[in-house]
Design an enzyme around this catalytic site. Structure first.
Site, short mmCIF file in Angstrom:
data_model
loop_
_atom_site.label_atom_id
_atom_site.label_comp_id
_atom_site.label_asym_id
_atom_site.label_seq_id
_atom_site.Cartn_x
_atom_site.Cartn_y
_atom_site.Cartn_z
N ASP A 135 0.87 -1.17 0.00
CA ASP A 135 0.00 0.00 0.00
C ASP A 135 0.91 1.22 0.00
O ASP A 135 1.58 1.51 1.00
CB ASP A 135 -0.89 -0.01 1.24
CG ASP A 135 -1.84 1.18 1.30
OD1 ASP A 135 -1.70 2.11 0.48
OD2 ASP A 135 -2.71 1.19 2.19
N SER B 46 0.06 11.61 -16.36
CA SER B 46 -1.08 11.84 -17.25
C SER B 46 -0.89 13.14 -17.99
O SER B 46 -0.29 14.10 -17.47
CB SER B 46 -2.38 11.91 -16.44
OG SER B 46 -3.44 12.41 -17.23
N TYR C 291 -7.14 15.70 -9.59
CA TYR C 291 -6.32 14.72 -10.29
C TYR C 291 -5.22 15.40 -11.11
O TYR C 291 -4.05 15.00 -11.05
CB TYR C 291 -7.19 13.87 -11.20
CG TYR C 291 -6.42 12.82 -11.97
CD1 TYR C 291 -6.00 11.64 -11.35
CD2 TYR C 291 -6.10 13.01 -13.31
CE1 TYR C 291 -5.29 10.69 -12.05
CE2 TYR C 291 -5.38 12.05 -14.02
CZ TYR C 291 -4.99 10.90 -13.39
OH TYR C 291 -4.26 9.96 -14.07
#
Length: 230
Positions: free
Chosen positions: A53, A133, A156
């Site tokens: 994690d 991205s 984001y």
């Protein structure tokens, strides 16, 4: 044999990247939070599963200790784990929402990089790939001719812009490593919309950056069609 680790490596782009790297002869460790799904994916791929994690310091430390014990080094780190908050408008952005996404997309990459730098330092050609991205590209989202300029993703996009800057800063601070950011393009696995691309196409740029030699570029941001503006 090249030793690689992929966070978020049990599904989607991460899984396809793992498959491709295994095909190239890499020993691949795939990290994920869901142990059942992770072990099943690793067994199918021929990879090693790491319970991991990236938002948890102890989990990251345990993963680093595991790779140290098994391999003694790491050649390729792919920071592929990602989080998305949904299509929230600016009036819905809160510090709590921002913090949750940054924990994975930014702080997770920092945790992984910090924990695994000693193992990367042992490698003869260490590489870090930060899966980012195009929405983190100022040059793209401010270009009125680009469709991304019409999509609002305040949380984001901010997290991906931060990851891009980290990529540049790590590249400058760690000249012995190749540190680059990858934009895999919109695929059907993306949480913010159904993309037209496949995971096979999306993994192409990640794999290319993951297999750079010691003379390869560093501090770059690339997509399926080539370099992208910061």
């Amino acid at each position: 044999m090249t030793v690689s680790l992929i966070t978020g490596g049990t599904r989607g782009l991460g899984r396809e990247t793992a498959r491709r790297l295994i095909g190239l002869g890499h020993t691949v460790h795939v990290g994920g939070r869901d142990e059942g799904r992770g072990r099943a994916a690793a067994d199918e791929l021929g990879a090693h599963f790491l319970p991991l994690d990236v938002t948890d310091d102890a989990s990251v430390a345990a993963a680093a200790a595991d790779v140290t014990r098994r391999e003694g080094r790491l050649d390729v780190l792919v920071n592929g784990a990602g989080a998305f908050e949904g299509m929230r408008g600016a009036d819905e952005v809160t510090a709590a929402v921002m913090r949750q996404v940054f924990e994975t997309n930014v702080f997770g990459a920092v945790r992984m990089t910090h924990a695994f730098l000693p193992l990367l330092a042992v490698s003869e050609a260490p590489v870090i790939v930060n899966v980012s991205s195009v929405f983190g590209s100022f040059g793209t989202v401010t270009d009125p001719g680009r469709p991304e300029a019409r999509i609002l993703l305040p949380v984001y996009a901010s997290s991906r812009a931060a990851l891009n800057m980290l990529t540049v800063q790590y590249a400058k601070a760690l000249p012995g490593l190749r540190v680059n950011a990858a934009e895999p393009g919109l695929t059907g696995t993306d949480p913010y919309g159904s993309g037209s691309g496949t995971v096979e196409e999306g993994a192409e740029v990640i794999v290319r950056l993951a297999t750079l030699g010691p003379d390869g570029p560093t501090g770059t941001f690339s997509g399926p069609d080539g370099p992208l503006p910061w």
